[in-house]
Design a protein around this motif. Structure first.
Motif, PDB file in Angstrom:
ATOM      1  N   LYS A   1     -23.326  87.428 -59.695  1.00  0.00           N
ATOM      2  CA  LYS A   1     -22.037  87.825 -59.107  1.00  0.00           C
ATOM      3  C   LYS A   1     -21.772  89.284 -59.423  1.00  0.00           C
ATOM      4  CE  LYS A   1     -20.153  83.549 -58.203  1.00  0.00           C
ATOM      5  NZ  LYS A   1     -21.078  82.977 -57.320  1.00  0.00           N
ATOM      6  N   ASN A   2     -20.926  89.921 -58.648  1.00  0.00           N
ATOM      7  CA  ASN A   2     -20.739  91.372 -58.839  1.00  0.00           C
ATOM      8  C   ASN A   2     -20.199  91.671 -60.217  1.00  0.00           C
ATOM      9  OD1 ASN A   2     -18.087  90.424 -58.354  1.00  0.00           O
ATOM     10  ND2 ASN A   2     -17.462  92.428 -57.600  1.00  0.00           N
TER      11      ASN A   2
ATOM     12  N   GLU B   1     -18.882  90.550 -53.775  1.00  0.00           N
ATOM     13  CA  GLU B   1     -18.823  89.227 -53.146  1.00  0.00           C
ATOM     14  C   GLU B   1     -17.658  89.137 -52.174  1.00  0.00           C
ATOM     15  OE1 GLU B   1     -22.201  87.922 -54.378  1.00  0.00           O
ATOM     16  OE2 GLU B   1     -20.871  86.489 -53.381  1.00  0.00           O
TER      17      GLU B   1
ATOM     18  N   GLN C   1     -17.504  88.654 -48.344  1.00  0.00           N
ATOM     19  CA  GLN C   1     -17.514  87.375 -47.624  1.00  0.00           C
ATOM     20  C   GLN C   1     -16.227  87.162 -46.867  1.00  0.00           C
ATOM     21  OE1 GLN C   1     -18.339  83.956 -49.984  1.00  0.00           O
ATOM     22  NE2 GLN C   1     -19.901  85.035 -51.161  1.00  0.00           N
TER      23      GLN C   1
ATOM     24  N   PRO D   1     -24.358  89.248 -50.118  1.00  0.00           N
ATOM     25  CA  PRO D   1     -23.433  88.111 -50.224  1.00  0.00           C
ATOM     26  C   PRO D   1     -23.605  87.142 -49.059  1.00  0.00           C
ATOM     27  CG  PRO D   1     -22.256  90.189 -50.461  1.00  0.00           C
ATOM     28  CD  PRO D   1     -23.633  90.516 -50.013  1.00  0.00           C
TER      29      PRO D   1
END
Lengths: 724, 217
Positions: A677-678, A619, A622, A642
Motif C-alpha cells: 500500500k502507498n 491507492e 481507485q 492500483p
C-alpha cells in the motif's frame, strides 16, 4: 301615404309624449339586459361595478361606471378597460343594445368564445376586446358589422382562420389581430378593405401567400405581419401603397425576390424583410424609396452586390444586410448617408477595401462587418466619436489601426480578431473608458503591452492571443478590476506574471500559454475563488506551484505543462472537485503524487508525465472516475498499479519510462512481491534507488534537453529583453 | 383611451422590432439560454454579459463553446442564483457540462434535459429543487456524473438510469426519494453513502425480490 296626415299625427302624439316624458324607460330594458350579463360575472374584488345596480328612480344605466349614453338616453358606449371582469360573452345583451356603437373591454379576464350574435350590433363602430383570455374562432357573422372602423382582438387565444367575411367590413380602418393563434391564409377579400389604415397581424401562425389584392389598400399606413409562417412571394402590387410608412414582414418564410416596385413607396420609413427565404438581388430601385429610415434585409439568401443607389436614402439611419450571400464592395455612396447610426453587413461575401467615405459618417454608433472578405487598410472611421460596437473580425484586413480608432473613446465592444492587422500595439490603441470587450487575437501586432490597457477600467474581456507581442505584462493590468477573461496566449511575452493579477477577483479564465513568461507563479494567483480555467502552459515558469494554489472550487481546467516548475504537487489540489482536466506534464516536479489527487471526483484527464515524480501511485486513484485518461509516463514512479477502473484499460504508453512500475498490464512487468500500500520507501528499497536515480536522472535530462534545446541560452537572452 | 393604448402598443412594437433586428437571425442556443436568464433570479449579476443581441452566446461569461460555436459548458456553480430551470435547456444539443450546483434554484428538473445526448456531467446539487427525477434522464447516454444531492427531490430513482453504461458517479443523498435503490449496471459500484438521508428510500433492491408496492411515484 296616409289619407289623413293630421289625424295620423295626433295618433302618434301620445307616443311622442311617451318618449319625451320618460326618456329613461327606453333604457330600462337596456339596464336590465346589462344586469343579466353582470349576474354571470365571477365574483371578483370588484368595487368598480358597484354602480351597476337596479336604479330605482330613472331606470337608467347611464350613470353606471363605464356606461355612456347618447342624448336620447340609450347606451351607445361601454368602456370597461382594466376592470377585472371575469366572465363570458354568452349572456351579453347583443340584441338589447341597439344603439351600442363602442365596446372597449381591453384588459380583463373575459373568456370563452365570441358568440355569432355579435353580428347584431349593427351600429358598432369600435370593438376592442384585446388582452383577455378569449378562445375559439372569429364568427363569420362579424361581417355584418359594416359600420365597424376599429377591430382590436389582440393578445387573446383566438385560433382558426381569419374569416373571409372580414372583407365585408368596408368601413374598417384599424384591424389588429396580433398575438393570437390564427392560422390559415390571409383572406383575398381583405382587398376590399379600402379604408384600412393600420393592419396588425403579427405573432400568429398565418400561412399561405400574401394576397396581391393587398395592393388595393391604398390607405394603408402601417402593415405589421411579422412572426408568422407566410410563404410565397412579396406581391409587387404592394408598390401601389403610396401612404405606406411601415412594412414589417420579419420572420416568415417568404421566398422569391424583393420586388423592385417597393422602390415606389415614397412614404416608406421602415422596411423589414429580415429572416425570410428571399433570394436574388437587392433591387437598385430601393434607392428611390427616399423616406426610408430603417432597412432590414438580414438573414435571407440575397446575392449580388449592395446597390450604390442605396446611397440616395438620405434619411437612412439603420441599415442591416447581414447573413446573406452578398458579394462585391461596399459602395462609396454609403458615405453620403449622413444619418446612418447602425450598419450591419456581417456574415456575407463582401470584398474589397472599406471605403474611406465611410469616415464621413459622424453619427455611426454600431458598425458590424465581421465575417466577410474585406481587405486593405482601415480608413479613419470614428470621426463622430460615437461608435460603440465595432466588429471587423474574420476578414483579410491589414495595415495599422487608424488614428481615429485610437482615440475612439466611445467604444464599448470591439473585435479586430482574425485579420492581418499589423503595427506596434503600444501605439495603436489608447484608453477606452467604456470598453468592456476587446479581441485583437490572430493578427500581426508586435511591440509591447502598454500601461494604457490598465486604464480601460471597464474591460471585462481582453484577448490579444496569437500575435507577436513582446515585453512583459504590465503590473497596471492589476487595475482591470472588472476583468473576467484574459487571453494573451501565443505571443512572445516575457518576464514574470505580475502579482497584481492576483487582485483581479472576478477573473474566470486566464490564458497565458505559449509565451516566454519566466519566474515563479505568484502565490497571489491562489486567491481567485471564481476561476474556471487557467492555462499557463508552454512558458518558462520556474519554482514551486504555490501551496494554496489554486483556490477555486469551480476550476474545471488547469494546465501548467511545458514549464520548468519544480518541487512538489501541492496537496490543496485535492479540493478542485470540479476539475475535468489537469495537465502538469513536462515540468521538473518532484516528490510523491499526493493521495489527495484521488479526490478529484470530476477528473476526465490527468497528465503528470515527463516529470520527476517518485514513490508509489496512491491507492486513492481507485476513486477517480473510471473513464479518466491518465498519463504518468516518464517519471520515477515505482510500485504496483492500483486496482480499479482508472487503470483497467490503460495502455503501456501512459506508464512507460518510470522506475519500477509493475502490474497486470501488457508491457509492464508483473509485480514480484505482494502489492504494498502507498507509504514511504522502506529500507530494502533504498539501494535500488541509489542505483536507479542517477540512471533515471540521466534519462530525464536527456529527454528534457530534447524538448527544450535552447533552455539555458534563451533564458539568458530573455533577462536582457525583459529588464525594464 | 384605447386608441392611445394601441398607439403605445405600436410604439413598443416598433422599438422591440428594431431591437429584435439587432439580434440577426437569433441563434437558437443563445435564445434558449436567454430564456434561462429571464427565468432565473440573479442578484449578483453573473448573467449580465448574456446579451441576446450578440450573434451567438460564445462570448457570454460562464458559457464555453466548441470550435463550431456550439455551447459545450455552462458553469454557474455557486452563483447565488434562484428561480427555476427551463425546458429550453434541452435544446443545447452539444452541452457536455451543466454545472448549476450550490445555488438556490427551485422548481422541477425539466424532462427536456433528457435530450442532451452529449451531456457528461449534470450537477444540480445543493439547491432547492423539488419534484421527481425525470425518467427521461435515462436517455443521457454519455452521462458520467449525476449529482443531485442536497435538494428536495421526491419519487423514485428512475429505473431508466440503469441503462446508462457510462455513468460513474451518482449522488442523490439528502433528498426525499423513495422506492428501491438500483443495484444493477452502473449502480453496482455506487457506494451506499451516495443514497443516504433519504428517509423513504429503501435498501438496495434484492434481485428478484424487489417490492414495487411501495406507494412511491
Amino acid at each position: 301615404m296616409l289619407k289623413y296626415p293630421i289625424f295620423t299625427f295626433f295618433l302618434f302624439l301620445p307616443f311622442l309624449f311617451f318618449v319625451c316624458l320618460k326618456p329613461a324607460s327606453a333604457s330600462f330594458p337596456e339596464a336590465n339586459a346589462l344586469l343579466i350579463w353582470k349576474a354571470t360575472f365571477k365574483k371578483e374584488n370588484n368595487s368598480i361595478l358597484t354602480s351597476w345596480t337596479h336604479p330605482k328612480a330613472s331606470g337608467s344605466p347611464c350613470n353606471w361606471f363605464g356606461v355612456f349614453c347618447s342624448i336620447d338616453g340609450s347606451v351607445n358606449s361601454l368602456n370597461l378597460t382594466n376592470a377585472n371582469i371575469n366572465a363570458t360573452f354568452y349572456k351579453f345583451p347583443f340584441s338589447s343594445l341597439p344603439n351600442l356603437a363602442s365596446i372597449d373591454f381591453f384588459i380583463n379576464r373575459l373568456f370563452g368564445t365570441i358568440p355569432p350574435q355579435i353580428g347584431k350590433l349593427s351600429k358598432l363602430v369600435y370593438l376592442d376586446i384585446s388582452k383577455n383570455q378569449l378562445t375559439g374562432t372569429i364568427p363569420s357573422e362579424i361581417g355584418r358589422l359594416t359600420s365597424l372602423r376599429t377591430l382590436h382582438l389582440v393578445e387573446n387565444q383566438f385560433n382558426g382562420s381569419i374569416p373571409s367575411e372580414i372583407g365585408q367590413l368596408v368601413s374598417l380602418s384599424e384591424l389588429a389581430l396580433y398575438s393570437n393563434k390564427f392560422d390559415g391564409s390571409i383572406p383575398v377579400s381583405f382587398g376590399n378593405l379600402r379604408n384600412l389604415t393600420f393592419l396588425y397581424l403579427y405573432n400568429n401562425s398565418l400561412s399561405g401567400f400574401m394576397p396581391p389584392e393587398m395592393g388595393n389598400l391604398i390607405n394603408l399606413v402601417e402593415v405589421f405581419m411579422y412572426t408568422n409562417m407566410l410563404t410565397g412571394p412579396i406581391p409587387p402590387t404592394l408598390g401601389n401603397l403610396n401612404k405606406l410608412q411601415i412594412l414589417d414582414l420579419f420572420e416568415n418564410q417568404l421566398s422569391g425576390s424583393i420586388p423592385p416596385e417597393l422602390g415606389k413607396l415614397k412614404s416608406l420609413e421602415i422596411l423589414s424583410l429580415a429572416n425570410n427565404n428571399l433570394t436574388g438581388l437587392i433591387p437598385a430601385s430601393l434607392g428611390e424609396a427616399t423616406g426610408l429610415i430603417t432597412l432590414h434585409l438580414y438573414a435571407n439568401n440575397l446575392s449580388g452586390p449592395i446597390p450604390r443607389e442605396l446611397g440616395n436614402l438620405k434619411s437612412l439611419s439603420d441599415l442591416e444586410l447581414s447573413e446573406n450571400k452578398l458579394t462585391g464592395p461596399i459602395p462609396a455612396s454609403l458615405g453620403d448617408l449622413s444619418n446612418l447610426e447602425y450598419v450591419f453587413l456581417r456574415q456575407n461575401q463582401l470584398s474589397g477595401p472599406i471605403p474611406s467615405e465611410l469616415g464621413k459618417l459622424k453619427k455611426l454608433v454600431f458598425l458590424e462587418m465581421d465575417e466577410n472578405q474585406f481587405s486593405g487598410h482601415l480608413p479613419e472611421l470614428c470621426s463622430g466619436g460615437l461608435i460603440k460596437r465595432f466588429t471587423l473580425s474574420n476578414n483579410r484586413l491589414s495595415g495599422p489601426i487608424p488614428e481615429s480608432l485610437k482615440t475612439c473613446s466611445s467604444l464599448t465592444r470591439a473585435r479586430f480578431d482574425h485579420n492581418k492587422f499589423s503595427g506596434n500595439l503600444s501605439k495603436e490603441f489608447g484608453v477606452y473608458p467604456n470598453l468592456t470587450f476587446m479581441d485583437l487575437s490572430d493578427n500581426k501586432f508586435y511591440g509591447e503591452l502598454s500601461d494604457n490597457w490598465g486604464s480601460s477600467k471597464r474591460l471585462e474581456t481582453l484577448k490579444i492571443a496569437k500575435n507577436n507581442l513582446s515585453g512583459s505584462i504590465p503590473p497596471d493590468f492589476g487595475n482591470l478590476n472588472q476583468i473576467q477573461i484574459l487571453n494573451l496566449s501565443s505571443n512572445q511575452l516575457c518576464g514574470g506574471i505580475p502579482k497584481e493579477i492576483g487582485k483581479l477577483v472576478l477573473l474566470l479564465k486566464i490564458d497565458l500559454n505559449d509565451n516566454r513568461l519566466s519566474g515563479n507563479i505568484p502565490h497571489e494567483l491562489g486567491s481567485f475563488s471564481s476561476l474556471n480555467y487557467l492555462d499557463l502552459s508552454r512558458n518558462r515558469l520556474t519554482g514551486p506551484i504555490p501551496k494554496n494554489f489554486p483556490n477555486s472550487e469551480q476550476l474545471f481546467h488547469l494546465n501548467l505543462s511545458y514549464n520548468f516548475l519544480s518541487q512538489t504537487i501541492p496537496v490543496q489540489i485535492g479540493k478542485l472537485t470540479h476539475l475535468a482536466a489537469l495537465d502538469m506534464s513536462s515540468n521538473s516536479l518532484t516528490g510523491e503524487i499526493p493521495y489527495e489527487i484521488g479526490f478529484l471526483s470530476s477528473l476526465g484527464m490527468l497528465n503528470l508525465s515527463h516529470n520527476r515524480l517518485s514513490g508509489f501511485i496512491p491507492e486513492s486513484f481507485q476513486k477517480l472516475p473510471g473513464s479518466v485518461d491518465i498519463d504518468i509516463s516518464y517519471n520515477e514512479l515505482e510500485g504496483h498499479i492500483p486496482n480499479g477502473k482508472p487503470f483497467q484499460n490503460v495502455s503501456i504508453e501512459k506508464l512507460r519510462g518510470n522506475k519500477g512500475l509493475c502490474g497486470n498490464i501488457a508491457g509492464l512487468q508483473p509485480c514480484k512481491v505482494p502489492p504494498i500500500k502507498n507509504h514511504k520507501i522502506g529500507k530494502g528499497h533504498k539501494l535500488i534507488l541509489i542505483v536507479a536515480i542517477p540512471l533515471i536522472g540521466g534519462t530525464s535530462t536527456s529527454i528534457c534537453t530534447r524538448w527544450h534545446p535552447d533552455h539555458v541560452r534563451t533564458q539568458k537572452e530573455e533577462f536582457k529583453r525583459c529588464r525594464r | 383611451m384605447a386608441v392611445r393604448d394601441l398607439l403605445l402598443f405600436v410604439a413598443v412594437t416598433v422599438i422591440s422590432s428594431s431591437l429584435m433586428a439587432l439580434t440577426a437571425r437569433g441563434n437558437s442556443e443563445g435564445d434558449a439560454l436567454y430564456v434561462l436568464r429571464r427565468t432565473l433570479s440573479d442578484p449578483d449579476n453573473v448573467l449580465q454579459s448574456w446579451d441576446p443581441n450578440l450573434v451567438n452566446p460564445c462570448t457570454w461569461f460562464h458559457v464555453t463553446c466548441n470550435q463550431d460555436s456550439q455551447v459545450t459548458r455552462l458553469d454557474l456553480g455557486n452563483s447565488n442564483l434562484s428561480g427555476h430551470l427551463v425546458p429550453e435547456l434541452g435544446k443545447l444539443e452539444h452541452l457536455q457540462y451543466l454545472e448549476l450546483y450550490k445555488n438556490n434554484i427551485q422548481g422541477k428538473i425539466p424532462a427536456e434535459l433528457g435530450n442532451l445526448k452529449n451531456l457528461i456531467s449534470l450537477d444540480l446539487y445543493n439547491n432547492n429543487i423539488s419534484g421527481t427525477i425525470p425518467p427521461s434522464l435515462g436517455n443521457l447516454k454519455s452521462l458520467v456524473f449525476l449529482r443531485l444531492n442536497d435538494n428536495k427531490l421526491t419519487g423514485p430513482i428512475p429505473r431508466t438510469l440503469v441503462g446508462i453504461s457510462s455513468l460513474k458517479v451518482v449522488d442523490v443523498s439528502n433528498n426525499n426519494l423513495c422506492g428501491p435503490i438500483p443495484t444493477t449496471g452502473p449502480f453496482e459500484h455506487i457506494p451506499l453513502e451516495n443514497f443516504e438521508n433519504n428517509p423513504r428510500l429503501e435498501g438496495p433492491e434484492l434481485q428478484g425480490l424487489a417490492g414495487y408496492d411501495t406507494n412511491c411515484s
